[in-house]
Design a protein around this motif. Structure first.
Motif, PDB file in Angstrom:
ATOM      1  N   ASP A   1      22.787 -91.286  11.523  1.00 58.38           N
ATOM      2  CA  ASP A   1      21.807 -92.217  12.054  1.00 58.38           C
ATOM      3  C   ASP A   1      20.601 -92.271  11.120  1.00 58.38           C
ATOM      4  O   ASP A   1      20.035 -91.235  10.776  1.00 58.38           O
ATOM      5  CB  ASP A   1      21.396 -91.739  13.449  1.00 58.38           C
TER       6      ASP A   1
ATOM      7  N   LEU B   1      31.050 -98.488  19.206  1.00 61.89           N
ATOM      8  CA  LEU B   1      30.244 -99.526  19.847  1.00 61.89           C
ATOM      9  C   LEU B   1      30.864-100.109  21.110  1.00 61.89           C
ATOM     10  O   LEU B   1      30.206-100.885  21.805  1.00 61.89           O
ATOM     11  CB  LEU B   1      29.978-100.660  18.856  1.00 61.89           C
TER      12      LEU B   1
ATOM     13  N   ALA C   1      28.676 -94.677  21.788  1.00 55.88           N
ATOM     14  CA  ALA C   1      27.262 -95.014  21.566  1.00 55.88           C
ATOM     15  C   ALA C   1      26.430 -94.749  22.809  1.00 55.88           C
ATOM     16  O   ALA C   1      25.292 -94.293  22.714  1.00 55.88           O
ATOM     17  CB  ALA C   1      27.119 -96.471  21.131  1.00 55.88           C
TER      18      ALA C   1
ATOM     19  N   TRP D   1      21.828 -92.046  19.541  1.00 52.74           N
ATOM     20  CA  TRP D   1      21.699 -93.135  18.576  1.00 52.74           C
ATOM     21  C   TRP D   1      20.363 -93.844  18.729  1.00 52.74           C
ATOM     22  O   TRP D   1      19.958 -94.241  19.816  1.00 52.74           O
ATOM     23  CB  TRP D   1      22.837 -94.107  18.803  1.00 52.74           C
TER      24      TRP D   1
ATOM     25  N   ASN E   1      19.662 -96.685  16.953  1.00 44.55           N
ATOM     26  CA  ASN E   1      19.913 -98.095  16.637  1.00 44.55           C
ATOM     27  C   ASN E   1      19.051 -98.555  15.462  1.00 44.55           C
ATOM     28  O   ASN E   1      18.608 -99.696  15.411  1.00 44.55           O
ATOM     29  CB  ASN E   1      19.698 -98.988  17.862  1.00 44.55           C
ATOM     30  N   LYS E   2      18.809 -97.678  14.499  1.00 48.31           N
ATOM     31  CA  LYS E   2      18.053 -98.035  13.290  1.00 48.31           C
ATOM     32  C   LYS E   2      18.953 -98.059  12.059  1.00 48.31           C
ATOM     33  O   LYS E   2      18.472 -98.048  10.942  1.00 48.31           O
ATOM     34  CB  LYS E   2      16.910 -97.037  13.085  1.00 48.31           C
TER      35      LYS E   2
END
Length: 63
Positions: A8, A38, A44, A49, A51-52
């Motif tokens: 991540d 996903l 996920a 996570w 999300n970057k």
């Protein structure tokens, strides 16, 4: 099948589950691993996570 994990960009570390274990996904290739990651209700949702951004990691190819 190979074993994939994700790094991540926000955490700057491997994604981990609720038990602080590195998440490992068995998949045919990077795209299959990402689809499994996903998928609704999938990995996920159970990870830390941010999300970057993600980088996939294949344990057999890169370790």
């Amino acid at each position: 099948m190979k074993t994939f994990s994700f790094i991540d960009f926000g955490l700057k570390d491997f994604l981990r589950d609720e038990f602080n274990e590195v998440i490992k996904i068995n998949a045919e290739d990077n795209h299959h691993a990402l689809d499994l990651f996903l998928a609704p209700g999938g990995v996920a949702d159970k990870s830390d996570w941010t999300n970057k951004g993600l980088k996939s990691w294949c344990w057999e190819d890169e370790a």
